[in-house]
Design a protein around this motif. Structure first.
Motif, PDB file in Angstrom:
ATOM      1  N   MET A 180       0.822  -1.194   0.000  1.00 30.11           N
ATOM      2  CA  MET A 180       0.000   0.000   0.000  1.00 30.11           C
ATOM      3  C   MET A 180       0.870   1.262   0.000  1.00 30.11           C
ATOM      4  N   GLY A 181       2.007   1.225   0.666  1.00 29.12           N
ATOM      5  CA  GLY A 181       2.889   2.380   0.734  1.00 29.12           C
ATOM      6  C   GLY A 181       3.497   2.726  -0.609  1.00 29.12           C
ATOM      7  N   LEU A 182       3.786   1.696  -1.424  1.00 27.68           N
ATOM      8  CA  LEU A 182       4.380   1.926  -2.737  1.00 27.68           C
ATOM      9  C   LEU A 182       3.398   2.623  -3.670  1.00 27.68           C
TER      10      LEU A 182
ATOM     11  N   LEU B 137       3.278   6.256  -2.758  1.00 27.76           N
ATOM     12  CA  LEU B 137       4.497   6.923  -3.211  1.00 27.76           C
ATOM     13  C   LEU B 137       4.427   7.214  -4.715  1.00 27.76           C
ATOM     14  N   LEU B 138       3.951   6.276  -5.502  1.00 31.58           N
ATOM     15  CA  LEU B 138       3.814   6.471  -6.952  1.00 31.58           C
ATOM     16  C   LEU B 138       2.795   7.561  -7.270  1.00 31.58           C
ATOM     17  N   ILE B 139       1.694   7.570  -6.566  1.00 35.29           N
ATOM     18  CA  ILE B 139       0.670   8.598  -6.786  1.00 35.29           C
ATOM     19  C   ILE B 139       1.226   9.969  -6.405  1.00 35.29           C
ATOM     20  N   LEU B 140       1.949  10.050  -5.294  1.00 37.84           N
ATOM     21  CA  LEU B 140       2.535  11.317  -4.865  1.00 37.84           C
ATOM     22  C   LEU B 140       3.563  11.812  -5.884  1.00 37.84           C
ATOM     23  N   ALA B 141       4.394  10.901  -6.395  1.00 35.35           N
ATOM     24  CA  ALA B 141       5.388  11.274  -7.399  1.00 35.35           C
ATOM     25  C   ALA B 141       4.703  11.783  -8.669  1.00 35.35           C
ATOM     26  N   ALA B 142       3.620  11.139  -9.085  1.00 36.76           N
ATOM     27  CA  ALA B 142       2.890  11.579 -10.271  1.00 36.76           C
ATOM     28  C   ALA B 142       2.277  12.954 -10.058  1.00 36.76           C
ATOM     29  N   LEU B 143       1.744  13.207  -8.875  1.00 44.79           N
ATOM     30  CA  LEU B 143       1.167  14.515  -8.579  1.00 44.79           C
ATOM     31  C   LEU B 143       2.227  15.606  -8.563  1.00 44.79           C
ATOM     32  N   VAL B 144       3.377  15.323  -7.964  1.00 40.77           N
ATOM     33  CA  VAL B 144       4.474  16.298  -7.948  1.00 40.77           C
ATOM     34  C   VAL B 144       4.905  16.608  -9.378  1.00 40.77           C
ATOM     35  N   TYR B 145       5.018  15.585 -10.209  1.00 37.87           N
ATOM     36  CA  TYR B 145       5.399  15.776 -11.599  1.00 37.87           C
ATOM     37  C   TYR B 145       4.379  16.649 -12.340  1.00 37.87           C
TER      38      TYR B 145
END
Length: 85
Positions: A1-3, A6-14
């Motif tokens: 669940m943590g991964l 992290l992927l969703i957060l990275a996509a949002l930052v991008y």
């Protein structure tokens, strides 16, 4: 669940970074909405073809004789021996 988080957060930052970059680029454009133009200066040098061997050399390094270009004084001499009266 943590991964996944992290992927969703990275996509949002991008996506936020791309959006901010686009806004800054739009602010730098002219009022008519065109993109900024590059300078009119050429980026490269003019190349001259040697009349003897066909090698291309930068214009500032070429040897000239009556509008003809040569890569070296030796090729200039050889060409003139065979082509000049």
């Amino acid at each position: 669940m943590g991964l996944i988080r992290l992927l969703i957060l990275a996509a949002l930052v991008y996506l936020v970074w791309r959006f901010a970059k686009r806004l800054l680029a739009a602010a730098n454009n002219d009022d008519d909405g065109t993109r900024p133009t590059r300078s009119a200066e050429p980026r490269g040098e003019t190349m001259i073809r040697c009349q003897q061997c066909g090698l291309h050399v930068p214009e500032r390094e070429a040897f000239r004789h009556r509008g003809l270009g040569f890569c070296s004084q030796e090729h200039q001499r050889q060409y003139l021996e065979h082509h000049e009266p």
